[in-house]
Motif scaffolding. Structure first.
Motif, short mmCIF file in Angstrom:
data_model
loop_
_atom_site.label_atom_id
_atom_site.label_comp_id
_atom_site.label_asym_id
_atom_site.label_seq_id
_atom_site.Cartn_x
_atom_site.Cartn_y
_atom_site.Cartn_z
N CYS A 7 0.86 -1.18 0.00
CA CYS A 7 0.00 0.00 0.00
C CYS A 7 0.89 1.23 0.00
CB CYS A 7 -0.91 0.00 1.23
SG CYS A 7 -2.00 1.45 1.30
N VAL A 49 -8.92 5.02 -2.22
CA VAL A 49 -8.00 3.92 -2.52
C VAL A 49 -8.16 3.50 -3.97
CG1 VAL A 49 -7.38 1.52 -1.99
CG2 VAL A 49 -8.07 3.04 -0.14
N LEU A 62 -3.27 4.92 -1.68
CA LEU A 62 -4.18 5.49 -0.69
C LEU A 62 -3.95 6.99 -0.57
CD1 LEU A 62 -6.09 5.36 1.88
CD2 LEU A 62 -3.98 4.95 3.18
#
Length: 156
Positions: A7, A49, A62
């Motif tokens: 992420c 996201v 994100l």
């Protein structure tokens, strides 16, 4: 969906960054996009996201706000089959970013990348230990990796 997915935390540039990465790597795509609702914490309707794929790797982007930034402690390493691929990715990913040592760079979003020609680990792991050390010394003097220089160093 892969079991572990990296992420990438952006302030508010996730969509811009994903579109940039999709332009750099052929065959990528956006797999899913979620937006903030009325409960926030981002502005309602803005991208929260994005799940996307580049070079067969799924990643998340994100928009988490300014609380965190990227550091070199985590980087994305790219296996490059040819010097031409190294040259192209280096040029595209350093646009607005900065060159680092030994094949490392930061893109315009601050994300660190390692642009690694396939020949590098092959030469470092070759049967000639002294040649491998010459390759290491040569690499330590480089920013973008130059395969021809590495091969010449290996041969002595």
């Amino acid at each position: 969906m892969q079991k572990i997915t990296t992420c990438l935390w952006f302030d508010n540039q996730a969509e811009e960054a994903v579109n940039h990465y999709l332009s750099v790597f052929d065959g990528g795509s956006i797999l899913d996009l979620q937006r903030y609702g009325a409960s926030g914490p981002g502005p309602e309707g803005s991208v929260m996201v994005i799940r996307f794929e580049i070079a067969g790797q799924e990643l998340l982007a994100l928009n988490g706000g300014p609380a965190f930034t990227f550091s070199e402690a985590v980087s994305l390493s790219v296996d490059c089959a040819t010097q031409e691929e190294v040259d192209e990715l280096w040029a595209r990913l350093t646009e607005g970013g900065e060159e680092g040592q030994c094949g490392w760079l930061k893109d315009k979003y601050g994300l660190s990348w390692q642009i690694v020609p396939r020949a590098l680990p092959e030469l470092l792991g070759g049967p000639d230990a002294e040649g491998a050390q010459r390759v290491m010394r040569a690499m330590m003097e480089m920013k973008k990796i130059d395969v021809a220089r590495l091969e010449a160093a290996y041969k002595g």
